[in-house]
Design a protein around this motif. Structure first.
Motif, PDB file in Angstrom:
ATOM      1  N   GLU A 158       0.835  -1.206   0.000  1.00 41.95           N
ATOM      2  CA  GLU A 158       0.000   0.000   0.000  1.00 41.95           C
ATOM      3  C   GLU A 158       0.876   1.265   0.000  1.00 41.95           C
ATOM      4  OE1 GLU A 158      -2.335   0.825   3.498  1.00 41.95           O
ATOM      5  OE2 GLU A 158      -2.713   2.788   2.550  1.00 41.95           O
ATOM      6  N   LYS A 159       1.972   1.215   0.767  1.00 39.98           N
ATOM      7  CA  LYS A 159       2.867   2.386   0.805  1.00 39.98           C
ATOM      8  C   LYS A 159       3.568   2.572  -0.540  1.00 39.98           C
ATOM      9  CE  LYS A 159       3.646   2.724   5.733  1.00 39.98           C
ATOM     10  NZ  LYS A 159       4.609   2.923   6.826  1.00 39.98           N
ATOM     11  N   LEU A 160       3.974   1.455  -1.133  1.00 37.53           N
ATOM     12  CA  LEU A 160       4.605   1.564  -2.455  1.00 37.53           C
ATOM     13  C   LEU A 160       3.631   2.195  -3.444  1.00 37.53           C
ATOM     14  CD1 LEU A 160       6.837   0.997  -4.518  1.00 37.53           C
ATOM     15  CD2 LEU A 160       5.870  -1.299  -4.808  1.00 37.53           C
ATOM     16  N   GLN A 161       2.397   1.728  -3.420  1.00 37.25           N
ATOM     17  CA  GLN A 161       1.412   2.274  -4.366  1.00 37.25           C
ATOM     18  C   GLN A 161       1.185   3.760  -4.111  1.00 37.25           C
ATOM     19  OE1 GLN A 161       0.560   0.667  -7.032  1.00 37.25           O
ATOM     20  NE2 GLN A 161       1.734  -1.054  -6.236  1.00 37.25           N
ATOM     21  N   ARG A 162       1.217   4.171  -2.843  1.00 37.21           N
ATOM     22  CA  ARG A 162       0.999   5.596  -2.540  1.00 37.21           C
ATOM     23  C   ARG A 162       2.136   6.470  -3.040  1.00 37.21           C
ATOM     24  NH1 ARG A 162      -1.421   5.941   3.462  1.00 37.21           N
ATOM     25  NH2 ARG A 162      -0.967   8.143   3.175  1.00 37.21           N
ATOM     26  N   VAL A 163       3.359   6.004  -2.924  1.00 37.22           N
ATOM     27  CA  VAL A 163       4.453   6.853  -3.420  1.00 37.22           C
ATOM     28  C   VAL A 163       4.454   6.899  -4.953  1.00 37.22           C
ATOM     29  CG1 VAL A 163       5.864   6.514  -1.340  1.00 37.22           C
ATOM     30  CG2 VAL A 163       6.349   5.146  -3.341  1.00 37.22           C
ATOM     31  N   LEU A 164       4.090   5.777  -5.569  1.00 39.88           N
ATOM     32  CA  LEU A 164       4.033   5.778  -7.045  1.00 39.88           C
ATOM     33  C   LEU A 164       2.903   6.693  -7.522  1.00 39.88           C
ATOM     34  CD1 LEU A 164       4.570   1.946  -7.691  1.00 39.88           C
ATOM     35  CD2 LEU A 164       6.257   3.786  -7.985  1.00 39.88           C
TER      36      LEU A 164
ATOM     37  N   ALA B 163       7.178   9.519   0.202  1.00 37.75           N
ATOM     38  CA  ALA B 163       7.872   8.490   0.990  1.00 37.75           C
ATOM     39  C   ALA B 163       8.196   9.025   2.389  1.00 37.75           C
ATOM     40  CB  ALA B 163       9.147   8.056   0.262  1.00 37.75           C
ATOM     41  N   THR B 164       8.686  10.256   2.455  1.00 39.02           N
ATOM     42  CA  THR B 164       8.999  10.873   3.752  1.00 39.02           C
ATOM     43  C   THR B 164       7.746  10.905   4.625  1.00 39.02           C
ATOM     44  OG1 THR B 164      10.618  12.282   2.638  1.00 39.02           O
ATOM     45  CG2 THR B 164       9.937  12.955   4.855  1.00 39.02           C
ATOM     46  N   ASP B 165       6.638  11.270   4.017  1.00 38.17           N
ATOM     47  CA  ASP B 165       5.371  11.374   4.742  1.00 38.17           C
ATOM     48  C   ASP B 165       4.964  10.030   5.341  1.00 38.17           C
ATOM     49  OD1 ASP B 165       3.147  12.871   5.609  1.00 38.17           O
ATOM     50  OD2 ASP B 165       1.945  12.135   3.928  1.00 38.17           O
ATOM     51  N   LEU B 166       5.398   8.946   4.696  1.00 34.39           N
ATOM     52  CA  LEU B 166       5.033   7.597   5.152  1.00 34.39           C
ATOM     53  C   LEU B 166       6.121   6.975   6.036  1.00 34.39           C
ATOM     54  CD1 LEU B 166       3.578   6.306   1.758  1.00 34.39           C
ATOM     55  CD2 LEU B 166       2.282   6.883   3.825  1.00 34.39           C
ATOM     56  N   GLY B 167       7.119   7.782   6.409  1.00 35.06           N
ATOM     57  CA  GLY B 167       8.183   7.268   7.272  1.00 35.06           C
ATOM     58  C   GLY B 167       9.246   6.486   6.532  1.00 35.06           C
ATOM     59  N   LEU B 168       9.255   6.583   5.209  1.00 38.18           N
ATOM     60  CA  LEU B 168      10.241   5.853   4.405  1.00 38.18           C
ATOM     61  C   LEU B 168      11.421   6.758   4.069  1.00 38.18           C
ATOM     62  CD1 LEU B 168       7.747   4.052   2.007  1.00 38.18           C
ATOM     63  CD2 LEU B 168       9.096   2.991   3.832  1.00 38.18           C
ATOM     64  N   GLY B 169      12.590   6.153   3.939  1.00 35.70           N
ATOM     65  CA  GLY B 169      13.795   6.895   3.587  1.00 35.70           C
ATOM     66  C   GLY B 169      14.078   6.807   2.096  1.00 35.70           C
ATOM     67  N   THR B 170      14.745   7.835   1.615  1.00 31.91           N
ATOM     68  CA  THR B 170      15.127   7.915   0.198  1.00 31.91           C
ATOM     69  C   THR B 170      16.456   8.651   0.102  1.00 31.91           C
ATOM     70  OG1 THR B 170      13.957  10.012  -0.029  1.00 31.91           O
ATOM     71  CG2 THR B 170      12.742   8.022  -0.698  1.00 31.91           C
ATOM     72  N   CYS B 171      17.108   8.527  -1.015  1.00 28.63           N
ATOM     73  CA  CYS B 171      18.271   9.376  -1.318  1.00 28.63           C
ATOM     74  C   CYS B 171      18.390   9.496  -2.831  1.00 28.63           C
ATOM     75  CB  CYS B 171      19.560   8.781  -0.751  1.00 28.63           C
ATOM     76  SG  CYS B 171      21.001   9.845  -1.026  1.00 28.63           S
ATOM     77  N   TRP B 172      18.313  10.701  -3.310  1.00 35.21           N
ATOM     78  CA  TRP B 172      18.559  10.937  -4.731  1.00 35.21           C
ATOM     79  C   TRP B 172      19.924  10.379  -5.110  1.00 35.21           C
ATOM     80  CZ3 TRP B 172      15.849  13.369  -8.628  1.00 35.21           C
ATOM     81  CH2 TRP B 172      14.732  14.109  -8.255  1.00 35.21           C
ATOM     82  N   VAL B 173      19.993   9.648  -6.200  1.00 37.31           N
ATOM     83  CA  VAL B 173      21.289   9.193  -6.712  1.00 37.31           C
ATOM     84  C   VAL B 173      21.355   9.522  -8.198  1.00 37.31           C
ATOM     85  CG1 VAL B 173      22.733   7.185  -7.223  1.00 37.31           C
ATOM     86  CG2 VAL B 173      21.609   7.380  -4.992  1.00 37.31           C
ATOM     87  N   ALA B 174      22.248  10.471  -8.514  1.00 37.17           N
ATOM     88  CA  ALA B 174      22.490  10.809  -9.915  1.00 37.17           C
ATOM     89  C   ALA B 174      23.856  10.316 -10.370  1.00 37.17           C
ATOM     90  CB  ALA B 174      22.390  12.320 -10.119  1.00 37.17           C
ATOM     91  N   ALA B 175      24.728   9.978  -9.417  1.00 42.13           N
ATOM     92  CA  ALA B 175      26.106   9.607  -9.753  1.00 42.13           C
ATOM     93  C   ALA B 175      26.216   8.121 -10.121  1.00 42.13           C
ATOM     94  CB  ALA B 175      27.025   9.944  -8.583  1.00 42.13           C
ATOM     95  N   PHE B 176      25.163   7.593 -10.739  1.00 40.38           N
ATOM     96  CA  PHE B 176      25.185   6.183 -11.137  1.00 40.38           C
ATOM     97  C   PHE B 176      25.858   6.050 -12.510  1.00 40.38           C
ATOM     98  CE2 PHE B 176      21.383   8.124 -12.825  1.00 40.38           C
ATOM     99  CZ  PHE B 176      21.287   7.625 -14.105  1.00 40.38           C
TER     100      PHE B 176
END
Ligand SMILES: Cc1cc2nc3c(=O)[nH]c(=O)nc-3n(C[C@H](O)[C@H](O)[C@H](O)COP(=O)(O)O)c2cc1C
Length: 169
Positions: A24-30, A109-122
């Protein structure tokens, strides 16, 4: 969370728990990404949901950091530049559109207590190969998506006076 709390609370998480993410959380962030505005409403992006389990060797070719592979999911965002709105002077807005969509996802994701980090240096060549991206689909950014194991740090930002110029009316 109200918006000012949300923008304070979002930070680049660089340590994750292995705990799975509720569907459900995945669907909400998408969904938050889906609702993002895009130039001329072209929506020229694709999100890729990558399950990291068992794919560490492949995925570390994209970005070789231990924390990148700790979360259960990695979300990638790609543009379809040929589908994007192009300004009269030739500027293609696909990257802007994808960035807004990714930021919606990250704030949700932040609102749902999930962590993220932008990664552009891939490594874009490795991303193309591992994710089997067809021509015309350009990887722009990735983020792990998982429960963070680290904590919000004080934000280091330039003062507004350096970032804002008030036009004289
Ligand atoms: C477009 C973009 C690309 C970034 N790429 C990386 C990256 O490749 N690796 C990384 O560790 N952090 C990356 N970051 C995270 C920034 O370093 C981070 O957002 C910044 O230092 C501010 O810290 P905060 O996100 O904790 O507020 C990126 C951030 C943005 C917006």
């Amino acid at each position: 969370m109200d918006f000012s709390d949300l923008s304070q609370q979002r930070y680049s998480a660089r340590a994750y728990k292995p705990d799975p993410i509720e569907d459900e959380k995945l669907q909400r962030v998408l969904e938050a990404a889906r609702l993002a505005p895009t130039a001329a409403n072209r929506q020229p992006f694709q999100l890729i949901v990558i399950h990291a389990a068992g794919r560490q060797d492949e995925l570390k070719r994209l970005y070789h950091r231990e924390w990148f592979l700790q979360a259960p999911l990695i979300i990638g965002i790609c543009t379809l530049p040929a589908a994007a709105w192009v300004r009269r002077d030739g500027k293609n807005y696909a990257d802007v559109d994808a960035t807004i969509a990714m930021d919606h996802l990250i704030l949700a994701a932040t609102d749902l207590g999930l962590g993220t980090c932008w990664v552009a240096a891939f490594d874009p060549a490795a991303a193309r190969e591992v994710l089997q991206l067809p021509d015309g689909v350009e990887p722009v950014a990735f983020t792990p998506l998982g429960y963070p194991k680290d904590q919000l740090r004080p934000k280091e930002r330039k003062p507004l006076a350096e970032l804002v110029r008030y036009e004289h009316w």
